[in-house]
Motif scaffolding. Sequence first.
Motif, PDB file in Angstrom:
ATOM      1  N   GLU A 277      -5.667 -12.388  10.364  1.00 53.65           N
ATOM      2  CA  GLU A 277      -4.537 -12.953   9.629  1.00 53.65           C
ATOM      3  C   GLU A 277      -3.409 -11.936   9.578  1.00 53.65           C
ATOM      4  O   GLU A 277      -3.654 -10.735   9.464  1.00 53.65           O
ATOM      5  CB  GLU A 277      -4.993 -13.330   8.217  1.00 53.65           C
ATOM      6  CG  GLU A 277      -4.047 -14.279   7.529  1.00 53.65           C
ATOM      7  CD  GLU A 277      -4.669 -14.895   6.298  1.00 53.65           C
ATOM      8  OE1 GLU A 277      -5.348 -15.945   6.425  1.00 53.65           O
ATOM      9  OE2 GLU A 277      -4.482 -14.315   5.210  1.00 53.65           O
ATOM     10  N   LEU A 278      -2.190 -12.430   9.633  1.00 58.23           N
ATOM     11  CA  LEU A 278      -1.009 -11.571   9.656  1.00 58.23           C
ATOM     12  C   LEU A 278       0.015 -12.109   8.670  1.00 58.23           C
ATOM     13  O   LEU A 278       0.276 -13.315   8.632  1.00 58.23           O
ATOM     14  CB  LEU A 278      -0.439 -11.575  11.080  1.00 58.23           C
ATOM     15  CG  LEU A 278       0.583 -10.535  11.474  1.00 58.23           C
ATOM     16  CD1 LEU A 278       0.022  -9.132  11.315  1.00 58.23           C
ATOM     17  CD2 LEU A 278       1.012 -10.755  12.910  1.00 58.23           C
ATOM     18  N   THR A 279       0.589 -11.217   7.854  1.00 61.20           N
ATOM     19  CA  THR A 279       1.634 -11.604   6.900  1.00 61.20           C
ATOM     20  C   THR A 279       2.884 -10.751   7.052  1.00 61.20           C
ATOM     21  O   THR A 279       3.846 -10.940   6.315  1.00 61.20           O
ATOM     22  CB  THR A 279       1.120 -11.497   5.443  1.00 61.20           C
ATOM     23  OG1 THR A 279       0.699 -10.158   5.205  1.00 61.20           O
ATOM     24  CG2 THR A 279      -0.010 -12.469   5.178  1.00 61.20           C
ATOM     25  N   ASP A 280       2.874  -9.820   8.000  1.00 59.90           N
ATOM     26  CA  ASP A 280       4.021  -8.936   8.223  1.00 59.90           C
ATOM     27  C   ASP A 280       4.221  -8.758   9.718  1.00 59.90           C
ATOM     28  O   ASP A 280       3.351  -9.114  10.525  1.00 59.90           O
ATOM     29  CB  ASP A 280       3.770  -7.582   7.551  1.00 59.90           C
ATOM     30  CG  ASP A 280       5.050  -6.841   7.229  1.00 59.90           C
ATOM     31  OD1 ASP A 280       6.153  -7.319   7.581  1.00 59.90           O
ATOM     32  OD2 ASP A 280       4.969  -5.754   6.624  1.00 59.90           O
ATOM     33  N   ASP A 281       5.359  -8.201  10.113  1.00 59.78           N
ATOM     34  CA  ASP A 281       5.634  -7.956  11.523  1.00 59.78           C
ATOM     35  C   ASP A 281       4.533  -7.085  12.134  1.00 59.78           C
ATOM     36  O   ASP A 281       3.946  -6.243  11.447  1.00 59.78           O
ATOM     37  CB  ASP A 281       6.970  -7.239  11.695  1.00 59.78           C
ATOM     38  CG  ASP A 281       8.155  -8.061  11.213  1.00 59.78           C
ATOM     39  OD1 ASP A 281       7.973  -9.245  10.876  1.00 59.78           O
ATOM     40  OD2 ASP A 281       9.265  -7.510  11.168  1.00 59.78           O
TER      41      ASP A 281
END
Length: 174
Positions: free
Chosen positions: A104-108
């Motif tokens: 999961e990714l929430t930032d650049d």
Amino acid sequence: MGKITFYEDRDFQGRCYNCIGDCPNLRVYFSRCNSIRVDSGCWMIYERPNYQGHQYFLRRGEYPDYQHWMGLSDSVRSCRIIPDTSSHKLRLYERDDYRGLMSELTDDCACVPELFRLPEIYSLHVLEGCWVLYEMPNYRGRQYLLRPGDYRRYHDWGGADAKVGSLRRVTDLY
């Protein structure tokens, strides 16, 4: 709302066209595009009509020639404003149809292969916000706009293969 101005010649010269929203066919307004000024909003421009072909992400600023937006030519045939959101979240999968290892990714992320130890990404699920996917690390190479939704295979985002080098959240920083 956003505003983008297309100019037929370099350095903001020649005939121009102001646009404030999505436009599937810019050819009726100009024959070539050699410079662009983005007054507000974030935009994705496309080399072909109906949001097809190479895509280029533009933020507020001035682009005096097509090389400044990493363009391959003076062909700009459609554009789309990208909505700004406050939260961003996506899931990356190592196999198609959301199979295999999930991250999961929430930032650049400047280097997806290094951070997640995944050489290729075969499916994505964008949960929140819009993202720009780059085929190479450090936000280089072909670009693809990812809106919230399901991308079961790399073909769904327009990719020629499963290479994902970097990902950047779409945010209007100004």
